[in-house]
Design an enzyme around this catalytic site. Structure first.
Site, PDB file in Angstrom:
ATOM      1  CE  LYS A 199      34.381  41.409  39.779  1.00 35.51           C
ATOM      2  NZ  LYS A 199      35.454  41.277  40.762  1.00 35.51           N
ATOM      3  CE  LYS A 252      35.633  39.583  36.419  1.00 36.02           C
ATOM      4  NZ  LYS A 252      36.144  39.746  37.729  1.00 36.02           N
TER       5      LYS A 252
HETATM    6  C1  PBG Z   1      38.024  39.151  41.897  1.00 43.95           C
HETATM    7  C2  PBG Z   1      37.970  38.619  40.517  1.00 43.95           C
HETATM    8  C3  PBG Z   1      37.068  37.668  40.006  1.00 43.95           C
HETATM    9  C4  PBG Z   1      37.395  37.481  38.666  1.00 43.95           C
HETATM   10  C5  PBG Z   1      38.502  38.290  38.403  1.00 43.95           C
HETATM   11  N1  PBG Z   1      38.824  38.983  39.552  1.00 43.95           N
HETATM   12  C6  PBG Z   1      36.025  36.904  40.703  1.00 43.95           C
HETATM   13  C7  PBG Z   1      34.810  37.591  41.119  1.00 43.95           C
HETATM   14  O1  PBG Z   1      34.594  38.766  40.926  1.00 43.95           O
HETATM   15  O2  PBG Z   1      34.014  36.899  41.731  1.00 43.95           O
HETATM   16  C8  PBG Z   1      36.679  36.590  37.713  1.00 43.95           C
HETATM   17  C9  PBG Z   1      37.401  36.264  36.468  1.00 43.95           C
HETATM   18  C10 PBG Z   1      36.879  35.085  35.736  1.00 43.95           C
HETATM   19  O3  PBG Z   1      35.758  34.589  35.940  1.00 43.95           O
HETATM   20  O4  PBG Z   1      37.628  34.615  34.869  1.00 43.95           O
HETATM   21  N2  PBG Z   1      39.318  39.180  42.428  1.00 43.95           N
END
Ligand code: PBG
Length: 327
Positions: A199, A252
């Protein structure tokens, strides 16, 4: 020369042949639709930066889930927007929390869907960080042990309410192991974990923070999310998560990280998921609203590219609209 004579052009010249030799075709069974569950009743708030996506109270979420099922979609990923945020993110741990309540209703009303749940704290804490914060030497930092303890509790309460798969998104060190241990201890060893292994600290999450209200009140998440310049550590993170008990590893965002999807796919024998995040969705929507792109073609091309890179599962806000095109 009237007709093409190379092998490749001979295969391309016929539409049916083109379809036969196509290596990658996205199908609706590859896709997961995210849903934002809002507290309260009869609420359907459009998210301005994500046209077509809504925060929905449980009643509307049930209707929406039924529509998704009708379209052939079989999987959703739930995010919760609680009535009250606090220092600990207590709503996320409570059997009466927004996700737990939603799960019980959704499972009853639309039992054919597979419900994945986001396991994190940032949507539930008043400070917007992904765990318990403490002050050390004048600085706010994450209390690691306390956060792992709460992660265990959150995971178990999701599963008790009916979650089919846990998706820990905080990239907390040891988080997957802690959840796997808790599941084993509570006789929930059969529940799969899809870990947000790679991530990145990405600006593409911008619209999501409007959608889920999770922007950190201070500081940022760079201490635990990955630097976009790195790829070796994605392999390391994924191998740790797999060793700790993850069944699926996730990358991600998706589009700016297709190389990472490909690397994880070639490095590991577990399914790879890709999260086509909010900012990636909004870019296409904004351009299409101006008439600058052929929306449908671009969405299918995008999803195909993510699958071609190696994703077995694609989490995408385009899922609902794309389902009918992919039939
Ligand atoms: C955290 C989470 C996020 C997203 C999914 N789970 C936000 C982050 O990490 O700041 C982002 C997903 C998206 O941008 O569509 N719970």
């Amino acid at each position: 020369m009237l007709f093409p004579t190379t092998r490749l052009s001979r295969l391309r010249a016929n539409k049916n042949l083109r379809a036969m030799v196509r290596q990658t075709t996205v199908t609706v069974s590859d896709l997961v639709m995210p849903m934002f569950i809002h507290h309260g009743h009869d609420i359907k708030n459009p998210i301005p930066s994500m046209p077509g996506i809504y925060q929905m109270s449980i009643d509307h979420a049930c209707d929406h889930a039924a529509e998704l099922y009708e379209k052939g979609i079989r999987s959703v990923l739930l995010f919760g927007i609680p009535a009250k945020k606090d220092e600990l993110g207590s709503d996320s741990l409570s059997d009466e929390g927004i996700i737990q309540t939603a799960l019980r209703r959704l499972k009853k009303e639309v039992p054919g869907l597979t419900y994945m749940t986001d396991v994190c704290f940032c949507e539930y804490t008043s400070h917007g960080h992904c765990g318990v914060m403490v002050k050390r030497d004048g600085q706010m930092i994450l209390d690691h042990d306390a956060t792992l303890g709460n992660l265990r509790r959150q995971a178990i309460s999701h599963v008790q309410a009916g979650s089919d798969m846990l998706a820990p998104s905080g990239m907390i060190d040891g988080g997957v192991g802690a959840i796997r241990e808790a599941l084993e201890a509570e006789s929930f060893g059969h529940v799969p974990i899809m870990s947000y292994s790679a991530k990145y600290a990405s600006a593409f999450y911008g619209p999501f923070r409007d959608a889920a209200g999770g922007a950190p009140a201070f500081g940022d998440r760079r201490s635990h999310q990955m630097d976009p310049g790195n790829s070796d550590e994605a392999v390391l993170e994924a191998s740790q998560d797999i060793a700790e008990g993850a069944d699926i590893v996730m990358v991600k965002p998706a589009l700016a990280y297709l190389d990472i999807i490909s690397r994880l796919k070639t490095n590991f024998d577990v399914p790879v998921a890709a999260y086509n995040v909010s900012g990636e969705y909004s870019m296409i929507k904004a351009a299409a609203a101006h008439g600058w792109l052929d929306e449908r073609a671009v969405i299918i091309e995008t999803l195909t590219a993510i699958k071609r890179a190696g994703a077995d599962i694609i989490i995408s806000y385009h899922t609902a609209e794309a389902a009918s095109w992919l039939k």
